[in-house]
Design a protein around this motif. Sequence first.
Motif, PDB file in Angstrom:
ATOM      1  N   PHE A   1       0.835  -1.125   0.214  1.00 41.70           N
ATOM      2  CA  PHE A   1       0.238  -0.024   0.018  1.00 41.70           C
ATOM      3  C   PHE A   1       0.813   1.372   0.089  1.00 41.70           C
ATOM      4  O   PHE A   1       0.560   2.164  -0.788  1.00 41.70           O
ATOM      5  CB  PHE A   1      -0.825   0.027   1.220  1.00 41.70           C
ATOM      6  CG  PHE A   1      -1.821   1.052   1.517  1.00 41.70           C
ATOM      7  CD1 PHE A   1      -2.658   1.634   0.563  1.00 41.70           C
ATOM      8  CD2 PHE A   1      -1.264   2.294   2.272  1.00 41.70           C
ATOM      9  CE1 PHE A   1      -3.227   2.780   0.849  1.00 41.70           C
ATOM     10  CE2 PHE A   1      -2.095   3.246   2.605  1.00 41.70           C
ATOM     11  CZ  PHE A   1      -3.019   3.686   1.830  1.00 41.70           C
ATOM     12  N   LEU A   2       1.936   1.230   0.918  1.00 45.46           N
ATOM     13  CA  LEU A   2       2.843   2.427   1.101  1.00 45.46           C
ATOM     14  C   LEU A   2       3.676   2.636  -0.360  1.00 45.46           C
ATOM     15  O   LEU A   2       3.842   3.784  -0.809  1.00 45.46           O
ATOM     16  CB  LEU A   2       3.706   2.277   2.119  1.00 45.46           C
ATOM     17  CG  LEU A   2       3.305   2.181   3.372  1.00 45.46           C
ATOM     18  CD1 LEU A   2       4.277   2.033   4.470  1.00 45.46           C
ATOM     19  CD2 LEU A   2       2.463   3.648   3.882  1.00 45.46           C
ATOM     20  N   ALA A   3       3.969   1.651  -1.188  1.00 45.60           N
ATOM     21  CA  ALA A   3       4.607   1.707  -2.461  1.00 45.60           C
ATOM     22  C   ALA A   3       3.811   2.458  -3.363  1.00 45.60           C
ATOM     23  O   ALA A   3       4.201   2.788  -4.598  1.00 45.60           O
ATOM     24  CB  ALA A   3       4.953   0.197  -2.909  1.00 45.60           C
ATOM     25  N   GLU A   4       2.507   2.200  -3.539  1.00 47.43           N
ATOM     26  CA  GLU A   4       1.511   2.875  -4.298  1.00 47.43           C
ATOM     27  C   GLU A   4       1.283   4.351  -4.157  1.00 47.43           C
ATOM     28  O   GLU A   4       0.532   4.991  -5.017  1.00 47.43           O
ATOM     29  CB  GLU A   4       0.051   2.218  -4.236  1.00 47.43           C
ATOM     30  CG  GLU A   4       0.321   0.737  -4.791  1.00 47.43           C
ATOM     31  CD  GLU A   4      -1.094  -0.023  -4.689  1.00 47.43           C
ATOM     32  OE1 GLU A   4      -1.998   0.632  -4.138  1.00 47.43           O
ATOM     33  OE2 GLU A   4      -1.034  -1.269  -4.764  1.00 47.43           O
TER      34      GLU A   4
END
Length: 238
Positions: free
Chosen positions: A220-223
């Motif tokens: 989620f953080l990577a998006e």
Amino acid sequence: MREIVFDTETTGLSPLNGDRLVEIGCVEMLNRVETGRTYHAYVNPGRPMPSEAEAVHGLSDVFLSDKPFFHDICEELLDFLGDCPLVAHNASFDFGFLNAELELCGRPLICMTRMVDTLALARTRHPGAKHSLDALCTRYGVDRSLRIKHGALIDAQLLSQVYVELTGGRQIGFSLAAETVVETAAEKDGLLLTTAVSAIARPPRPHAPSEEELSRHAAFLAEITDPIWNRVGAARLT
């Protein structure tokens, strides 16, 4: 901090007049939270029960006739009390009877510096109001529906909740630590015994995230495009 909230029932109003203790109930608290440990005992006073006192707590001569004398329970009671502060409502009354019984047993008296009087706390916090245990339960929303007559253990359990409210408060009925267990009332020799409420500590529950949850969080953080925490970090470097 360990504290003991306690209450007593007696044959009358003054040990100086020969009145004796007939019941004691204690509730252990750590950092103002009940641990679930209690101590409760009925005591044979070795003298007749006045009708006025029996009308208050319901403890008859017949009921108390086979109960232990105070000197029989003295050591286990002192072990439970330890050396921590002792909390009671109109505490000088309860301390007076407790120390009178200890003196008759030839034991050292409990130092009055250990006394915490919730009646004095209530008078300071609510001047001009009613300060009985019933009145304070009503003020703070403490359920006393199981209290049929005065009883040392249930009164100590009610007082422990009132004490928390008098010293800062917490939301009544909101507890993550304990489950309430109600013992059914019993009748013996025509006496309706006071129903007791105890607390059973729940086992700790794990709250660490699983590997799957950590992986989903990282994805989620990577998006996220241009996350604010990257800008904060860059600003600090400059």
